[in-house]
Design an enzyme around this catalytic site. Structure first.
Site, PDB file in Angstrom:
ATOM      1  N   ASP A 289       0.895  -1.194  -0.041  1.00  0.00           N
ATOM      2  CA  ASP A 289      -0.200  -0.102  -0.030  1.00  0.00           C
ATOM      3  C   ASP A 289       1.095   1.206   0.022  1.00  0.00           C
ATOM      4  O   ASP A 289       1.646   1.523   1.169  1.00  0.00           O
ATOM      5  CB  ASP A 289      -0.909   0.000   1.504  1.00  0.00           C
ATOM      6  CG  ASP A 289      -1.891   1.207   1.268  1.00  0.00           C
ATOM      7  OD1 ASP A 289      -1.606   2.198   0.370  1.00  0.00           O
ATOM      8  OD2 ASP A 289      -2.739   1.046   2.089  1.00  0.00           O
TER       9      ASP A 289
ATOM     10  N   THR B  81      -7.744   1.885 -20.076  1.00  0.00           N
ATOM     11  CA  THR B  81      -7.318   1.064 -18.993  1.00  0.00           C
ATOM     12  C   THR B  81      -8.469   0.130 -18.910  1.00  0.00           C
ATOM     13  O   THR B  81      -9.529   0.484 -19.553  1.00  0.00           O
ATOM     14  CB  THR B  81      -7.016   2.046 -17.914  1.00  0.00           C
ATOM     15  OG1 THR B  81      -8.237   2.726 -17.526  1.00  0.00           O
ATOM     16  CG2 THR B  81      -5.879   2.902 -18.002  1.00  0.00           C
TER      17      THR B  81
ATOM     18  N   LYS C  23      -1.955  16.808 -10.073  1.00  0.00           N
ATOM     19  CA  LYS C  23      -1.224  16.316 -10.937  1.00  0.00           C
ATOM     20  C   LYS C  23      -0.224  17.578 -10.996  1.00  0.00           C
ATOM     21  O   LYS C  23       1.143  17.277 -11.315  1.00  0.00           O
ATOM     22  CB  LYS C  23      -1.822  16.294 -12.262  1.00  0.00           C
ATOM     23  CG  LYS C  23      -2.689  14.965 -12.438  1.00  0.00           C
ATOM     24  CD  LYS C  23      -1.808  13.866 -12.222  1.00  0.00           C
ATOM     25  CE  LYS C  23      -2.740  12.565 -12.284  1.00  0.00           C
ATOM     26  NZ  LYS C  23      -1.950  11.319 -11.998  1.00  0.00           N
TER      27      LYS C  23
ATOM     28  N   TYR D 254      -8.413  17.156  -9.762  1.00  0.00           N
ATOM     29  CA  TYR D 254      -7.183  16.521 -10.486  1.00  0.00           C
ATOM     30  C   TYR D 254      -6.214  17.220 -10.623  1.00  0.00           C
ATOM     31  O   TYR D 254      -4.729  17.097 -11.001  1.00  0.00           O
ATOM     32  CB  TYR D 254      -7.904  15.971 -11.702  1.00  0.00           C
ATOM     33  CG  TYR D 254      -7.358  15.072 -12.640  1.00  0.00           C
ATOM     34  CD1 TYR D 254      -7.063  13.758 -12.208  1.00  0.00           C
ATOM     35  CD2 TYR D 254      -6.530  15.407 -13.861  1.00  0.00           C
ATOM     36  CE1 TYR D 254      -6.264  12.892 -13.152  1.00  0.00           C
ATOM     37  CE2 TYR D 254      -6.032  14.948 -14.724  1.00  0.00           C
ATOM     38  CZ  TYR D 254      -5.895  13.342 -14.298  1.00  0.00           C
ATOM     39  OH  TYR D 254      -4.911  12.709 -15.238  1.00  0.00           O
TER      40      TYR D 254
END
Length: 286
Positions: free
Chosen positions: A81, A220, A189, A185
């Site tokens: 993890d 994906t 990033k 987001y």
């Protein structure tokens, strides 16, 4: 059609690589490409055949390690993890004891989309929902599974690379030169890219290169299952072959601290996507 140097011979035979977050998605494609090039690849993730799986998905890091083997490399699965500092440190210590070094480390960890069904996150918001209408917890999750995970892995592997005076650290991110369409987001990033810049500057004097990779709209497993396959521009293998090209470049230090587009690297190094094409650079519609 351009030849694919990633599969023409075992160009990374003898290289020891680690791909974090490789149960699925970009990490899995990168691990497979490194296998194509004959590398030894430690494949990490949380979704295991023997335990819990993220979002109850079917893909596991053991599957990804087997794909490395089938592609021609040596795959070693390891559960980790990557937001747990102790687990990350234990992973790196194990890899160094087992193999003696790490030549290339790829961080493809990203949990910012967990629970997303193609339309909504578990909190009810959608990608691009105005920031003042979104629960702040989503930002925390994006930072924790993005920049924090990036920092934990990099600081764990950096001492060994600095001692060897060589090594490559690749963070899978996205170019933030333009707004990415979602405040949370975009912020995550951008922070990842800024950390890459800092790592590149601080590691360069020791012969170690840190850089970021910006893919397109990638097919994906999660994107496919959300019914968005037709909108994609490339497969995870495209980014993987970019990593292979960078890992095999003796002059890779010239890219230290920068964000590199997979499509630009394909043209510079001459590799292709899975279908033999070279998809163009992806831009966010705006």
């Amino acid at each position: 059609m351009t030849d694919n140097p990633a599969s023409s011979g075992r160009r990374l035979s003898g290289h020891v690589c680690l791909v974090a977050g490789a149960s699925r998605g970009l990490g899995r494609g990168i691990a497979r490409a490194l296998g194509e090039a004959g590398a030894t690849v430690v494949v990490t993730g949380r979704s295991s055949e023997a335990g819990p799986r993220t979002d109850q998905r079917q893909e596991t890091f053991e599957d990804a390690a087997r794909e490395v083997e089938l592609a021609g490399g040596k795959g070693y699965p390891y559960r980790c993890d990557h937001i747990q500092e102790r687990e990350v440190d234990q992973l790196v210590s194990w890899a160094l004891r087992r193999f003696g070094r790490l030549d290339c480390v790829v961080d493809a960890v990203w949990g910012g989309n967990e629970g997303y069904d193609g339309e909504r996150y578990p909190d009810g918001s959608a990608f691009g929902t105005p920031f003042w209408r979104r629960p702040v917890a989503r930002l925390g999750q994006s930072f924790e599974s993005g920049v924090y995970a990036q920092l934990l892995l990099a600081r764990a592997v950096a001492p060994a690379m600095v001692q060897m005076r060589k090594g490559l650290i690749v963070t899978v991110s996205f170019d933030t030169a333009t707004y990415l369409g979602d405040a949370f987001y975009d912020l995550a990033k951008a922070a990842m890219n800024r950390l890459t810049l800092a790592m590149g500057q601080e590691l360069r004097p020791f012969g170690v290169t840190a850089l970021a990779l910006s893919p397109g709209h990638v097919l994906t497993e999660r994107v496919r299952d959300a019914g968005m396959a037709e909108e994609t521009t490339e497969t995870p293998l495209y980014a993987g072959r970019a990593v292979v090209a960078l890992a095999g470049d003796p002059d890779v230090a010239r890219h230290a601290g920068t964000v590199l587009h997979v499509a630009d690297l394909a043209r510079a190094y001459g590799f292709t996507d899975q279908d033999g094409t070279q998809p163009a650079r992806f831009t966010i519609p705006g």
